[in-house]
Write a protein that holds these residues in place. Sequence first.
Motif, PDB file in Angstrom:
ATOM      1  N   ASP A 199     -39.838 -28.780 -35.759  1.00 20.66           N
ATOM      2  CA  ASP A 199     -38.974 -28.082 -34.817  1.00 20.66           C
ATOM      3  C   ASP A 199     -39.537 -28.264 -33.412  1.00 20.66           C
ATOM      4  OD1 ASP A 199     -37.495 -26.378 -33.297  1.00 20.66           O
ATOM      5  OD2 ASP A 199     -37.651 -24.668 -34.656  1.00 20.66           O
ATOM      6  N   GLU A 200     -38.772 -28.940 -32.573  1.00 18.23           N
ATOM      7  CA  GLU A 200     -39.232 -29.198 -31.199  1.00 18.23           C
ATOM      8  C   GLU A 200     -39.484 -27.913 -30.424  1.00 18.23           C
ATOM      9  OE1 GLU A 200     -37.039 -33.344 -29.914  1.00 18.23           O
ATOM     10  OE2 GLU A 200     -35.866 -31.494 -29.897  1.00 18.23           O
ATOM     11  N   ASN A 201     -38.762 -26.877 -30.791  1.00 16.92           N
ATOM     12  CA  ASN A 201     -38.950 -25.595 -30.104  1.00 16.92           C
ATOM     13  C   ASN A 201     -39.767 -24.660 -30.983  1.00 16.92           C
ATOM     14  OD1 ASN A 201     -37.180 -26.231 -27.811  1.00 16.92           O
ATOM     15  ND2 ASN A 201     -35.638 -26.310 -29.413  1.00 16.92           N
ATOM     16  N   SER A 202     -40.908 -25.185 -31.411  1.00 15.69           N
ATOM     17  CA  SER A 202     -41.637 -24.464 -32.451  1.00 15.69           C
ATOM     18  C   SER A 202     -42.267 -23.167 -31.966  1.00 15.69           C
ATOM     19  CB  SER A 202     -42.700 -25.378 -33.052  1.00 15.69           C
ATOM     20  OG  SER A 202     -43.430 -25.980 -32.026  1.00 15.69           O
ATOM     21  N   ASN A 203     -42.354 -22.964 -30.651  1.00 14.92           N
ATOM     22  CA  ASN A 203     -42.900 -21.673 -30.235  1.00 14.92           C
ATOM     23  C   ASN A 203     -41.882 -20.537 -30.369  1.00 14.92           C
ATOM     24  OD1 ASN A 203     -41.490 -22.773 -28.153  1.00 14.92           O
ATOM     25  ND2 ASN A 203     -42.931 -22.193 -26.536  1.00 14.92           N
ATOM     26  N   ARG A 207     -55.902 -22.505 -42.791  1.00 13.62           N
ATOM     27  CA  ARG A 207     -55.983 -21.043 -42.890  1.00 13.62           C
ATOM     28  C   ARG A 207     -56.983 -20.477 -41.881  1.00 13.62           C
ATOM     29  NH1 ARG A 207     -57.538 -19.850 -48.679  1.00 13.62           N
ATOM     30  NH2 ARG A 207     -57.592 -22.097 -48.895  1.00 13.62           N
ATOM     31  N   ILE A 208     -58.171 -21.111 -41.806  1.00 12.82           N
ATOM     32  CA  ILE A 208     -59.193 -20.639 -40.866  1.00 12.82           C
ATOM     33  C   ILE A 208     -58.646 -20.711 -39.439  1.00 12.82           C
ATOM     34  CG2 ILE A 208     -61.439 -21.224 -39.843  1.00 12.82           C
ATOM     35  CD1 ILE A 208     -62.337 -22.083 -42.678  1.00 12.82           C
ATOM     36  N   SER A 209     -58.043 -21.841 -39.125  1.00  5.85           N
ATOM     37  CA  SER A 209     -57.543 -22.061 -37.777  1.00  5.85           C
ATOM     38  C   SER A 209     -56.417 -21.088 -37.424  1.00  5.85           C
ATOM     39  CB  SER A 209     -57.049 -23.506 -37.666  1.00  5.85           C
ATOM     40  OG  SER A 209     -56.343 -23.689 -36.484  1.00  5.85           O
ATOM     41  N   LEU A 210     -55.531 -20.837 -38.387  1.00 11.92           N
ATOM     42  CA  LEU A 210     -54.409 -19.938 -38.115  1.00 11.92           C
ATOM     43  C   LEU A 210     -54.890 -18.500 -37.936  1.00 11.92           C
ATOM     44  CD1 LEU A 210     -51.862 -21.593 -40.551  1.00 11.92           C
ATOM     45  CD2 LEU A 210     -51.616 -21.416 -38.066  1.00 11.92           C
ATOM     46  N   ALA A 211     -55.890 -18.120 -38.725  1.00  9.18           N
ATOM     47  CA  ALA A 211     -56.464 -16.777 -38.545  1.00  9.18           C
ATOM     48  C   ALA A 211     -57.079 -16.681 -37.156  1.00  9.18           C
ATOM     49  CB  ALA A 211     -57.509 -16.501 -39.620  1.00  9.18           C
ATOM     50  N   TYR A 212     -57.783 -17.753 -36.757  1.00 11.23           N
ATOM     51  CA  TYR A 212     -58.429 -17.761 -35.443  1.00 11.23           C
ATOM     52  C   TYR A 212     -57.376 -17.708 -34.329  1.00 11.23           C
ATOM     53  CZ  TYR A 212     -61.949 -18.814 -31.913  1.00 11.23           C
ATOM     54  OH  TYR A 212     -62.792 -18.739 -30.825  1.00 11.23           O
ATOM     55  N   TYR A 228     -49.554 -26.711 -36.637  1.00  6.45           N
ATOM     56  CA  TYR A 228     -49.491 -26.642 -35.175  1.00  6.45           C
ATOM     57  C   TYR A 228     -48.239 -25.926 -34.686  1.00  6.45           C
ATOM     58  CZ  TYR A 228     -53.843 -28.924 -34.301  1.00  6.45           C
ATOM     59  OH  TYR A 228     -55.188 -29.168 -34.230  1.00  6.45           O
ATOM     60  N   GLU A 229     -47.162 -26.042 -35.436  1.00 10.88           N
ATOM     61  CA  GLU A 229     -45.974 -25.267 -35.060  1.00 10.88           C
ATOM     62  C   GLU A 229     -46.294 -23.783 -35.112  1.00 10.88           C
ATOM     63  OE1 GLU A 229     -42.139 -26.085 -36.790  1.00 10.88           O
ATOM     64  OE2 GLU A 229     -42.630 -28.189 -37.032  1.00 10.88           O
ATOM     65  N   ASN A 230     -47.041 -23.395 -36.130  1.00 13.90           N
ATOM     66  CA  ASN A 230     -47.434 -21.989 -36.250  1.00 13.90           C
ATOM     67  C   ASN A 230     -48.323 -21.551 -35.089  1.00 13.90           C
ATOM     68  OD1 ASN A 230     -46.783 -20.165 -38.711  1.00 13.90           O
ATOM     69  ND2 ASN A 230     -46.930 -22.204 -39.602  1.00 13.90           N
ATOM     70  N   ILE A 231     -49.263 -22.412 -34.703  1.00 12.95           N
ATOM     71  CA  ILE A 231     -50.136 -22.048 -33.571  1.00 12.95           C
ATOM     72  C   ILE A 231     -49.279 -21.896 -32.308  1.00 12.95           C
ATOM     73  CG2 ILE A 231     -52.065 -22.739 -32.088  1.00 12.95           C
ATOM     74  CD1 ILE A 231     -53.186 -24.374 -34.396  1.00 12.95           C
TER      75      ILE A 231
END
Lengths: 378, 483
Positions: free
Chosen positions: A299-303, B89-94, B204-207
């Motif tokens: 998703d390009e707008n992932s934020n 998991r570690i990175s997302l928690a951080y 990375y989308e989650n971050i």
Amino acid sequence: MSIEVLLKEFAEISEHPRRQIQAFKAEGKKVVGVLPYYAPEELVYAAGMVPMGIWGSNKKTISMAKEYCATFYCTIAQLALEMLLDGTLDDLDGLITPTICDTLRPMSQNFRVAMKDKLPCIFLAHPQQRKPAFGIQFTMDQYQHVKGELEKISGNTITDEALREAIKVYNRSRAARREFVKLAGEHPDVISAVSRSAVLRSAWFMIKDDHTAKVEALNAELRALPPCDWKGKKILTSGIICDNPKLLQIFDDNQIAIAADDVAHESRMIRVDAAETGDPMMALAQQFADQDYDILLYDENSNQNRRADFVVKQIKDSGAQGLVLFMQQFCDPEEMEYPYLKKALDAAGIPHIKLGVDQQMRDFGQASTAIQAFADVL
Amino acid sequence: MAKEVSPGVLALRKVVEDVYADAREAKKQGKLVGWSSSKFPCELAAAFDLDVMYPENQAAGIAANRDGEIMCQAAEDLGFDNDICGYARISLAYAAGKRASRKFDPETLEYVINPASGRPLKDENGKVVMGEDGKPKKDPKTMQPYTVLDDIHEIEALPETTEKEIAYKNFRREAIKPYRQMRMPQPDFVLCCNNICNCMTKWYENIARMCNVPLIMIDIPYNNTVEVHDTNVAYVRAQFDHAIKQLEELTGKKFDEKKFEEACANANRTASAWLRVCDYLQYKPAPYSGFDLFNHMADVVTARGRVQAAEAFEQLEKDLAEAVKVGKSTTPFPEKYRVMFEGIPCWPKLPNLFKPLKEHGVNVTAVVYAPAFGFVYNNMDEMVRAYYKAPNSVCIEQGVSWREGICKDNKVDGVLVHYNRSCKPWSGYMAEMQRRFTEDLGIPCAGFDGDQADPRNFNEAQYETRVQGLVEAMEANAENKEG
């Protein structure tokens, strides 16, 4: 034909994919297996062959596939390999292996190695940057490769005309299935969760013209029905696949209707149509570019939290009271998107449950308890 | 016996320390700090003078510092399944603000020491001092506070009106574990290249979502052939151009060709020196253990575009040449067998991994990371091709060829395969690879179950049995050859 007769036919086909392959072969047709996700089945159709969806099996147990896979891989992929190894899919003439998740990436290699000299495997890598011009070009390049390989198997050249025709057939199929999903949600007294699944599942095992004709006939019957005064509950299903009749029976037993779905095996694959005019390869690439709100896709707008917001809207629009997430074991894209789905559901005050599932599950006692308890809070 | 540390190794350690220190400093000065996947083309960010941190390297460090479990657990409490990659998991928690911290008494602001921590106290003769309870006494200097989970957002929301409140807040900030990976600045943007896995995309989308920051994406689809087709190069090349535009918008600067070329030259120099260092494992006996390479990976990941990394690897190369000349090795045991270690190590369990190898005289003389980070190229298209060939983006033939190449060059007697619960793309075709290694090279292979970051997925007893089995097979193989 009556609703009952139609549903029975769908159930028969849905439960006997191998019989379907054998029937096609008996008619002299070539059959190409199509693994998840987003393979352009239209190309197979345009080559004059039958695409056969392969989404694992609810009846098999992983045994021979263990020679290739560690335990922590999704059972859909492992059971697909199992069926290739144990002879169930011996009649196939080819296999398309997409690679959009981390299980399918190495599995594409296992399929190719295991089927060496036995079955041509057609590799397909979709781009995640599917929307910009360079992404569309890459999809076209990939599809061009698939087209070439299919032509080798079929011995036919896929003309633009044939492909455009295939797109029309598939658009019509998708439209019919989308309408069916809507009508099934409105008439749960007639379309049980088990029947609903059979109608949608059988699409993967039928030539689309035949499937569409039956679905359109069914839709016509459903449209003619008076509005249903449903006393039970309504939910939205979400996940990769939920086609096990035993599991779905629990919903029917508890008067829980499926108002709509966000399931890869069902609606996620039929949301977007392809253009019926212009360059048909471009139309297919654009169709993939237009796919959205899927845990598998970038998703390009992932934020933003677009996918979860989309699912929340689906729930509200369909009149569902809650969401049941069928969490396919070892499916990390689905798992990665769960926290933000949960966040959006919680924010909207929509209850949900997450049911861990895999295709080797035979005992649904725990799921049954969880579903019953969930029905009580809806 | 304390390991002798060579000047090259010291220089490499400093390089990584500096990368983290520079990023902390940049953040303090209000500059942008990014987070990047390990095989994102760092040359692009370097052209904009951006400070970039590497969550994979960070997660490995956190796991090696024994905080993998508490951070993984924190991610699970956020809703991330325990089946997801441990690094993620570690990175997302951080990213969510979770930190491993030291327990303290809020009244006295003193740390609460964990009695189970610390090393045994030794007297002047090096003998362990026994306590009255008959158990070895602990050296108080080595004892540590209990580890607890904290949250930077909770800390920052604390009131600071009274002196006591201010002191408490400051102490809680300071109680966060002081090692560099637990003090990495939060991101202002993220750079994702999914050549090693697709999990990276969602990670990375989650971050980006958690921290509300822009994401710059380079998508490298899986490749089914040894060659990288021109259409694939065109797709990735276009993304490089797109990423440059996005970085220009982000920084408000123009792409600096000179800085880019400098970073490319450094990255090439680092990669070449890295490959030559890896090649020293070809000596029999090897002048060092492949486990040491795992430690130096941090430099290739976090600093390959820096001249200091190139220089440090070149220094290490000199140290190794000297070691070979005088017949020295840093491996703390005589080398009886040589193996390839397949996969990422179980960072939280490095001593446990090493123990049975040491017992049996098994030296790791080949690791897949050697070729995996050897990105050498002459122009932008070659750079694309180099980044296209990451460990998990290549077809089985390429993967086998890399591995069999180093197995032959580094003269291994067997292969130890880590079935890594965290890494589906890596472990996904290992069974077939094992068959090929044995068939093509006539060497035995043994697999074990583990995890790169979550200690709960490693079974020490199984590992020891598998190493034992491998040793027996290598022994039988050697006898047959002699026989």
